[in-house]
Design a protein around this motif. Structure first.
Motif, short mmCIF file in Angstrom:
data_model
loop_
_atom_site.label_atom_id
_atom_site.label_comp_id
_atom_site.label_asym_id
_atom_site.label_seq_id
_atom_site.Cartn_x
_atom_site.Cartn_y
_atom_site.Cartn_z
N GLU A 119 0.83 -1.22 0.00
CA GLU A 119 0.00 0.00 0.00
C GLU A 119 0.86 1.26 0.00
O GLU A 119 0.45 2.30 -0.48
CB GLU A 119 -0.87 0.04 1.26
N SER A 120 2.08 1.16 0.56
CA SER A 120 2.96 2.33 0.61
C SER A 120 3.79 2.47 -0.67
O SER A 120 4.66 3.32 -0.75
CB SER A 120 3.89 2.23 1.82
N LYS A 121 3.52 1.66 -1.66
CA LYS A 121 4.11 1.73 -3.01
C LYS A 121 5.62 1.52 -3.01
O LYS A 121 6.31 2.01 -3.91
CB LYS A 121 3.77 3.07 -3.67
N LYS A 122 6.16 0.88 -1.98
CA LYS A 122 7.61 0.63 -1.99
C LYS A 122 7.88 -0.76 -2.53
O LYS A 122 6.97 -1.60 -2.57
CB LYS A 122 8.20 0.83 -0.59
N PRO A 123 9.11 -1.03 -2.99
CA PRO A 123 9.42 -2.37 -3.49
C PRO A 123 9.27 -3.42 -2.39
O PRO A 123 9.76 -3.22 -1.28
CB PRO A 123 10.89 -2.26 -3.91
#
Lengths: 92, 385
Positions: free
Chosen positions: B98-102
């Motif tokens: 959800e935090s769009k990190k890898p």
């Protein structure tokens, strides 16, 4: 440098905190607000431990930070170590 | 001082850049450790939970693990699962995404053993570290900071020197638009009326009384008496006589600004300013909850002295006890005890603590960080089943 051997946080308090090791029989002066109290310690007080500024009756509230930190379990005369042997938490 | 940090894909800001190797369950923790040891730039959470849990207890563990992965100090996450656990690696990975990190996942039972899991895990972690190394620090503001407040191994100097100094620093962070989190509900007992008076509205005031009330009920249910546990034997040896006395000293570290919100354990605050988190007086549980809520740096006061750190956020140690500082200076960063010896005023010490938080946010490494101390434990609310 600070030459005080103890500190009283609020003038509503009935205990002071030792800022160094204090000895039984030692005569000290304590700043309480604008007043100065003179008392003789009845027993050794370890650094950062508390001692009574006045006579505290059995079941009387003990005040530090102008707040209740507990209740005395017996009569505590002034200049005595105040700790778990003679005061109890009201919440713990 | 101009602050620099790392802007993440979801707009959040980190002050460290780490790849997190996150075991979803205790059974995968050693495999995860082997991967983390091999790849420079990684941090690891030594997760002791993740299975044999149910209901709100497993929910809290999973949400805390997701929160730790989402923390903006973390660039990317490799979740290492076993396969049969309650805290499924794929669910944790999905939450962190959800935090769009890898985010990558390896599962021991699916990969066909530890060796293939380690090999694939190292490959993923190496790639992530290389990508992370290309991130350039950008200008950030004090209003981006989320500071966790903690105290451990307290003694009477905590309430006289270190916590009042940290309280001034907290006020400076909040006045600059930042966020500070005051935790440890146990150490509100006897001081909750003071905190409630500072609540921004009646709902928040009621929340403060509620979390303390719930904790006291739980202590009673356990047949308990806090004495001997909190204050602990060390607190008592130092001169603290009751939980009320300890609490009244503890709350100073929150400063004097209004309390904006009370959040549950490991839940990210919706508001800025001074926030209260419901957490136990156990330092590691409490710090873990604040890191999972997005805290970037922790300011930790101690009287007796404790070396603990955190794998996600740098931890700054501040003591009010000059004797402890003399003997334990290898792991204590600041001696606020200079207030009691008259070498510094409280205002000066508040400034010193604030400046240290800013410098650490800007990359200065704390003693706990240099030692690599990275304690983690998640506050439980259920039995092992």
């Amino acid at each position: 440098m600070n030459n005080e051997v103890s500190i009283v946080i609020n003038e509503a308090d009935n205990v002071a905190t030792a800022l160094c090791h204090l000895k039984a029989g030692q005569e000290i002066s304590v700043k309480v607000g604008k007043k100065v109290i003179f008392l003789t310690l009845k027993e050794d007080i370890n650094v950062y431990h508390k001692f009574s500024l006045y006579d505290i009756l059995k079941d009387e509230k003990v005040y530090k930070y102008a707040q209740v930190i507990g209740e005395s379990e017996c009569y505590i005369d002034s200049g005595r170590h105040v700790h778990i042997h003679n005061m109890r938490s009201l919440r713990g | 001082m101009q602050l620099k940090g790392f802007r993440r894909n979801d707009g959040s800001v980190g002050i460290r850049n780490k790849v997190l190797i996150l075991p979803s369950v205790a059974c995968a923790a050693e495999t995860a450790r082997i991967i983390a040891n091999q790849v420079d730039g990684c941090t690891i959470i030594n997760n002791q939970l993740g299975c044999g849990q149910m209901g709100s207890d497993s929910e809290r563990t999973i949400n805390t693990l997701i929160g730790l992965g989402k923390n903006p100090n973390v660039y990317g996450v490799l979740v290492v699962g076993l396969g049969c656990e309650v805290a499924q690696a794929k669910i944790i990975a999905e939450g962190i995404r959800e935090s769009k990190k890898p985010v990558k996942v390896v599962v021991i039972q699916d990969e066909g053993g530890v060796l293939s899991t380690v090999s694939k895990g190292i490959e993923y972690a190496c790639q992530m570290v290389q990508d992370m190394s290309k991130e350039k620090p950008v200008k950030i503001e004090i209003s981006d900071l989320v500071v966790a407040l903690e105290c451990g191994g307290s003694d009477p100097t905590s309430g006289l020197a270190s916590n009042p100094s940290l309280g001034l620093a907290s006020d400076m962070i909040v006045k600059n638009g930042g966020t500070v989190i005051l935790s440890e509900t146990t150490e509100f007992i006897g001081a909750e009326h003071i905190l409630a008076q500072r609540a921004c509205n009646s709902e928040t005031a009621a929340d403060i009384f509620k979390i303390v009330h719930n904790l006291e009920n739980e202590v009673m249910r356990m047949g308990g008496n806090l004495r001997g546990s909190n204050p602990s034997p060390g607190n008592i040896a130092g001169g603290l006589s009751s939980i009320e006395e300890k609490s009244l000293g503890c709350i100073y570290k929150g400063g004097s600004t209004p309390i904006m919100e009370v959040v549950e354990y490991s839940v990210k605050p919706k508001k800025k300013g001074l926030i209260i988190m419901d957490s136990p007086g156990q330092d590691i549980d409490s710090m873990t909850g604040m890191a999972a809520a997005g805290a970037l740096v922790c300011a930790f006061t101690t009287g007796r002295g404790t070396p603990v750190g955190n794998p996600i956020m740098p931890v700054i140690k501040i003591t009010g006890n000059s004797i402890s500082f003399e003997s334990l200076s290898d792991f204590i960063d600041i001696n606020a005890g200079e207030i009691l010896t008259g070498k510094k005023s409280l205002d000066e010490m508040g400034e010193i603590v604030f400046n240290e938080i800013i410098e650490v946010a800007n990359g200065k490494r704390t003693k706990a960080e240099i030692f690599g101390f990275s304690e983690i434990s998640i506050w439980r609310c259920g039995i092992s089943v």
